[in-house]
Scaffold this active site. Structure first.
Site, short mmCIF file in Angstrom:
data_model
loop_
_atom_site.label_atom_id
_atom_site.label_comp_id
_atom_site.label_asym_id
_atom_site.label_seq_id
_atom_site.Cartn_x
_atom_site.Cartn_y
_atom_site.Cartn_z
N SER A 31 0.80 -3.46 6.17
CA SER A 31 -0.53 -3.12 6.67
C SER A 31 -1.53 -4.12 6.10
O SER A 31 -1.34 -4.65 5.00
CB SER A 31 -0.92 -1.71 6.22
N TYR A 45 -2.38 5.26 0.77
CA TYR A 45 -1.80 4.38 1.78
C TYR A 45 -1.98 2.91 1.41
O TYR A 45 -1.03 2.13 1.42
CB TYR A 45 -2.43 4.67 3.14
#
Length: 295
Positions: A165, A178
């Site tokens: 990500s 996250y």
């Protein structure tokens, strides 16, 4: 032209076009986690199209069985569905054991399974839920890599692809679990790359772009958002973006992964952080020209 100036894409483009790699991975075994939906489903189908036998792993049995059915209907090589939680040690042992019985050892590992948690760390009601993001996003990929790496090294070939990500390199509020888990996965990938030098085993970290997935569904608490207006504003903005469909195709990341596994020219990218929206051919050219460092 710096890396930031290479061409950007929102869907498949000539360098990663599936037709380039039809049958290129014939006889190879690819294990894809989180293969039941979204990016993982696209990755599983793309590897099957390229000729690989695919082991589809996810927690939802019905979803991965549907993916396996689609692979069979399209006349691609064999695929199997294994229902498993990548954060569970016994589940991972079962996955590796089943894979070994049905197919040969794994040639390609794609660590795609992941979960999100959006919220204020100050108002986190359950730290165990916060930590579970690390269990899935970091422990799962590391544990699976630990399972397959010895065999890859002994055979002198193998590909490990971690779906990452941009949160790994950019700071965002309200996504501490996250972002930190994806940053940890990036550093793991970079360090493993250094250990693998001379083994002909390669590792890639792929940021898939902004793909409309179910990742953020049920990852935040409505009551918490009422306490933190900035959190509410961020979630609203994310929803608006998805509703406007300002997203990248999951095939962009999927076909990028196939290219990394099938095209020997991509080997120079092992150890790098790769953005799937950037033109892979141009990035390879820049690395070969010595204009971008590795690792």
């Amino acid at each position: 032209m710096s890396m930031s100036e290479v061409d950007r894409h929102s869907t498949t483009y000539p360098f990663i076009e599936p037709e380039r790699f039809t049958g290129a991975l014939q006889g190879q075994i690819a294990l894809v986690t989180g293969a039941g939906r979204g990016i993982g489903r696209a990755i599983a189908l793309a590897f099957a199209r390229a000729g690989a036998n695919v082991i589809c792993v996810a927690r939802t049995k019905e979803e991965i069985e549907q993916v396996v059915e689609q692979i069979a209907e399209r006349g691609h090589p064999d695929a199997i569905a294994i229902c498993a939680d990548v954060s569970d040690d016994s589940d991972l042992c079962r996955v590796i054991g089943t894979a070994g019985k049905v197919f040969q050892p794994i040639d390609i590992l794609v660590n795609n399974a992941g979960i999100d948690r959006i919220g204020s760390f100050e108002h986190e009601a359950n730290f165990s839920d916060w930590w579970r993001v690390f269990e899935v996003n970091m422990k799962g990929p590391a544990a699976l890599t630990h399972h397959v790496l010895p065999g890859m090294i002994s055979r002198g070939s193998g590909i490990v692809i971690n779906i990452g990500s941009r949160n790994a390199i950019h700071n965002h509020p309200f996504m501490t679990a996250y972002s930190a888990s994806k940053a940890s996965l990036l550093r793991f990938h970079q360090c493993i790359h250094l250990e693998l030098q001379g083994t002909n085993v390669r590792t890639f970290y792929v940021q898939p772009g902004d793909v409309k997935t179910t990742l953020m569904v049920a990852s935040y608490n409505q009551e918490e958002m009422l306490k933190v207006p900035r959190l509410q504003a961020m979630v609203d903005d994310m929803r608006d973006t998805m509703e406007r469909d300002e997203s990248n195709s999951p095939d962009l990341a999927a076909n990028t992964c196939v290219a990394l596994a099938a095209d020997p020219g991509t080997h120079v990218l092992s150890g790098l952080y790769l953005d799937a929206t950037q033109d892979l051919g141009q990035i390879i050219a820049r690395v070969n020209d010595g204009k971008e460092g590795q690792g």
